[in-house]
Write an enzyme that holds these catalytic residues in place. Sequence first.
Site, PDB file in Angstrom:
ATOM      1  CB  CYS A 199      -0.860  -0.013   1.253  1.00 20.60           C
ATOM      2  SG  CYS A 199      -1.670  -1.602   1.541  1.00 20.60           S
ATOM      3  NE  ARG A 244       4.735   2.433  -3.922  1.00 27.76           N
ATOM      4  CZ  ARG A 244       5.618   1.472  -3.653  1.00 27.76           C
ATOM      5  NH1 ARG A 244       5.322   0.513  -2.829  1.00 27.76           N
ATOM      6  NH2 ARG A 244       6.797   1.502  -4.200  1.00 27.76           N
ATOM      7  CD1 TRP A 294      -4.474  -3.481  -4.615  1.00 23.08           C
ATOM      8  CD2 TRP A 294      -4.289  -5.251  -3.278  1.00 23.08           C
ATOM      9  NE1 TRP A 294      -4.817  -4.588  -5.330  1.00 23.08           N
ATOM     10  CE2 TRP A 294      -4.722  -5.691  -4.548  1.00 23.08           C
ATOM     11  CE3 TRP A 294      -4.127  -6.202  -2.281  1.00 23.08           C
ATOM     12  CZ2 TRP A 294      -4.969  -7.035  -4.849  1.00 23.08           C
ATOM     13  CZ3 TRP A 294      -4.378  -7.529  -2.569  1.00 23.08           C
ATOM     14  CH2 TRP A 294      -4.786  -7.935  -3.839  1.00 23.08           C
ATOM     15  CG  ASN A 309       2.753   0.083   3.058  1.00 27.38           C
ATOM     16  OD1 ASN A 309       1.564   0.380   3.182  1.00 27.38           O
ATOM     17  ND2 ASN A 309       3.596   0.773   2.321  1.00 27.38           N
ATOM     18  N   GLY A 310       2.532  -4.129   4.571  1.00 32.95           N
ATOM     19  CA  GLY A 310       3.125  -5.418   4.879  1.00 32.95           C
ATOM     20  C   GLY A 310       2.201  -6.250   5.741  1.00 32.95           C
ATOM     21  CD  GLU A 363       4.140  -7.739 -21.106  1.00 29.71           C
ATOM     22  OE1 GLU A 363       4.096  -8.518 -20.150  1.00 29.71           O
ATOM     23  OE2 GLU A 363       4.082  -6.503 -20.985  1.00 29.71           O
ATOM     24  CE  LYS A 398       1.720  -5.030 -19.354  1.00 39.74           C
ATOM     25  NZ  LYS A 398       2.260  -6.167 -18.674  1.00 39.74           N
ATOM     26  CD  GLU A 405      -1.372  -6.296 -15.765  1.00 37.84           C
ATOM     27  OE1 GLU A 405      -1.245  -6.194 -14.543  1.00 37.84           O
ATOM     28  OE2 GLU A 405      -0.384  -6.270 -16.532  1.00 37.84           O
ATOM     29  CG  HIS A 418      -0.168 -30.567 -28.528  1.00 33.78           C
ATOM     30  ND1 HIS A 418       0.000 -31.864 -28.946  1.00 33.78           N
ATOM     31  CD2 HIS A 418       0.653 -29.827 -29.309  1.00 33.78           C
ATOM     32  CE1 HIS A 418       0.889 -31.918 -29.927  1.00 33.78           C
ATOM     33  NE2 HIS A 418       1.306 -30.681 -30.164  1.00 33.78           N
ATOM     34  CE  LYS A 420       4.433  -0.271 -11.812  1.00 35.77           C
ATOM     35  NZ  LYS A 420       4.136  -0.820 -13.155  1.00 35.77           N
TER      36      LYS A 420
HETATM   37  O1  M6R Z   1       8.224  -5.038  -9.898  1.00 43.63           O
HETATM   38  P1  M6R Z   1       8.323  -6.385 -10.549  1.00 43.63           P
HETATM   39  O2  M6R Z   1       8.847  -6.310 -11.930  1.00 43.63           O
HETATM   40  O3  M6R Z   1       9.050  -7.387  -9.717  1.00 43.63           O
HETATM   41  O4  M6R Z   1       6.808  -6.878 -10.656  1.00 43.63           O
HETATM   42  C1  M6R Z   1       6.500  -8.149 -11.160  1.00 43.63           C
HETATM   43  C2  M6R Z   1       5.034  -8.269 -11.430  1.00 43.63           C
HETATM   44  O5  M6R Z   1       4.293  -8.069 -10.255  1.00 43.63           O
HETATM   45  C3  M6R Z   1       4.551  -7.267 -12.493  1.00 43.63           C
HETATM   46  O6  M6R Z   1       5.277  -7.379 -13.671  1.00 43.63           O
HETATM   47  C4  M6R Z   1       3.055  -7.488 -12.795  1.00 43.63           C
HETATM   48  O7  M6R Z   1       2.868  -8.745 -13.389  1.00 43.63           O
HETATM   49  C5  M6R Z   1       2.515  -6.366 -13.671  1.00 43.63           C
HETATM   50  N1  M6R Z   1       1.233  -5.962 -13.182  1.00 43.63           N
HETATM   51  C6  M6R Z   1       2.385  -6.753 -15.098  1.00 43.63           C
HETATM   52  O8  M6R Z   1       1.870  -5.732 -15.893  1.00 43.63           O
END
Ligand code: M6R
Length: 596
Positions: free
Chosen positions: A5, A31, A79, A103-104, A464, A468, A471, A487, A591
């Site tokens: 967060c 965040r 979050w 946070n955490g 990738e 995208k 998400e 397969h 994030k």
């Molecule tokens: O900060 P990081 O690159 O370690 O983060 C890894 C993933 O959490 C990050 O790439 C996540 O999958 C993104 N939301 C993808 O767009």
Amino acid sequence: MLLVCGIISALSYRNDISNDLISALERLEYRGYDSAGIAYLDNGNELKRIRTVGKVQQLKEAVEKANVKSHIGIGHTRWATHGKVTEFNAHPHVTDGVAVVHNGIIENYQDLRKRLISEGYTFESETDTEVIAKLVASHIKTGKTFLDAFKCAIAEFTGTFAIVAIYEKEPSLLLGAKRGSPMAVGISPDKQSAYIASDAVALSTLVDELVYLEEGDIVVVKKDAQLSYEIFDASGSCTNRQVVQNKVSLNDVTKNGYETFMLKEIFEEAAVARRTYERFNYDTEVAKYDNISIIACGTSYYAGVLSKYWIEEIAKVHVDVEIASEFRYRKPVMRKNSLYIFISQSGETIDTLCAMRLVKEAGMKTLALVNVDTSSIAREADYIVKIEAGVEVGVASTKAFVAQTLSLLIMCAGKSAVHIDDIEHSINSILNGNYDFAGLANKLKDSRCLFYIGRGTSYPIALEGALKIKELSYISAEGYPSGEIKHGPIAIIDENVYTIALAPFDQYFEKTVSNTQEILARNGKVLLITTEDARASLHGLDENANVECVFLPKCETLYYPFALTTTIHLLAYHTAKAKGYDVDKPRNLAKSVTVE
Ligand code: M6R
């Protein structure tokens, strides 16, 4: 489980710190954005709290309405996983004049909660954070000062966290503790205000210089004749930490005329590639190792998957690519003369960090490929390669992927063998080209589910692309190697399913095209993303009513992943927009993931 967060807190000679708290929370919103809140001492030093469910805008309106006047306060954007998204669960949590944000995760919170209940405390939330406020308050009750009570409470917690606290009976004291989650402290250039925050983004525009706390540090910010702070290390000794420039600029944290951060960041991809290339001066010599292991999560993991194709072909070194959360919990066999590369945009992803610690404990060499060189992963690695993506605010990682993949290509091919002009031109030709991605997105948006397929280096881009789409658009999307579709997954194909085939005119083109024919034969729809030089080899495929084609400019085969990356990012962006979703703050995400 909890995702990171955002934390901000301020102690000032001024009486208007709520403006700083809110503007920092707006910057921190990437965040976490389920709920937000502030706690502050009013002019009579009475502790007040305002919390709202939803985006920071709601909190801002509530704070404006309350006409807050205050010199000390703490703020949080959340979050949630630990307790639902409700006002009761939103931070700050308050007990007997003590207010905390966190946070955490406090791993032993259930035991502490039981103990505090037996002492007569009642809990209003389902969060672990509430035990922090109550434990500090219970220590104060035994006669301890706020600082001693805070230190005692921190010593009792297990887990990873960043915590900030204020207390209404000690209105000139702001306390912070860091274990596992990032935390920074700084004083404004006019020396009128001091801040503790969870990252430099929160502190941009507020401080020019800052100090990152180290593991186990406690920071004490005081207001006497002047503002000052002291840092105590894990052993309790007063210590100095290095003062660094706050490199986050206003430009980094504003949309700069773009409708969203994500669009701004996609449009930075060519410039990011250029900057990453120009500043790249690491001697990584991957060819001297017998084996390379790449460990990461999400988009960073896909950058690793792409680099496997390059490293094995160009440097002739064997490469394993692993998901960090799996790597750290199995019993991996570490090979001699191996380099372990950890890829992370944020440098704070807990699974990647813990996987790196495991590798270090085994005495292996670790290299961090990160965007944030002050991050935990960067600090703990043996070697760092910093990508030059700049601050990435959009929750969906875009420009960082470009910088990660380019860095990996330079690491294996050598800088002089990589033609940045061609890469930059290739990305720009997509950004400035005459492509109707919005129109295509309109066709994709109602697909029951989506497949992204590719072969060779197009396959990791397909992975990738699918990530995208899911998400941002919440459409179930799978990235698949083209040859693997028959397969099993082909059973899903019907007239309501789109397959996006990444097929530049390379050695795999014919094969991927023949896989799209198999999909068309099952009434599936196909969006074929290929290159201009493939036109003559389509044999009428582009005239099929169920096929849409996008022709990207021809370039050297090695660089197709860059043009494809920008393309799939724009497609994901427009698909989410077509569905009316918030692309910068997709639901259920944050994030960076700092607790597993
Ligand atoms: O900060 P990081 O690159 O370690 O983060 C890894 C993933 O959490 C990050 O790439 C996540 O999958 C993104 N939301 C993808 O767009």
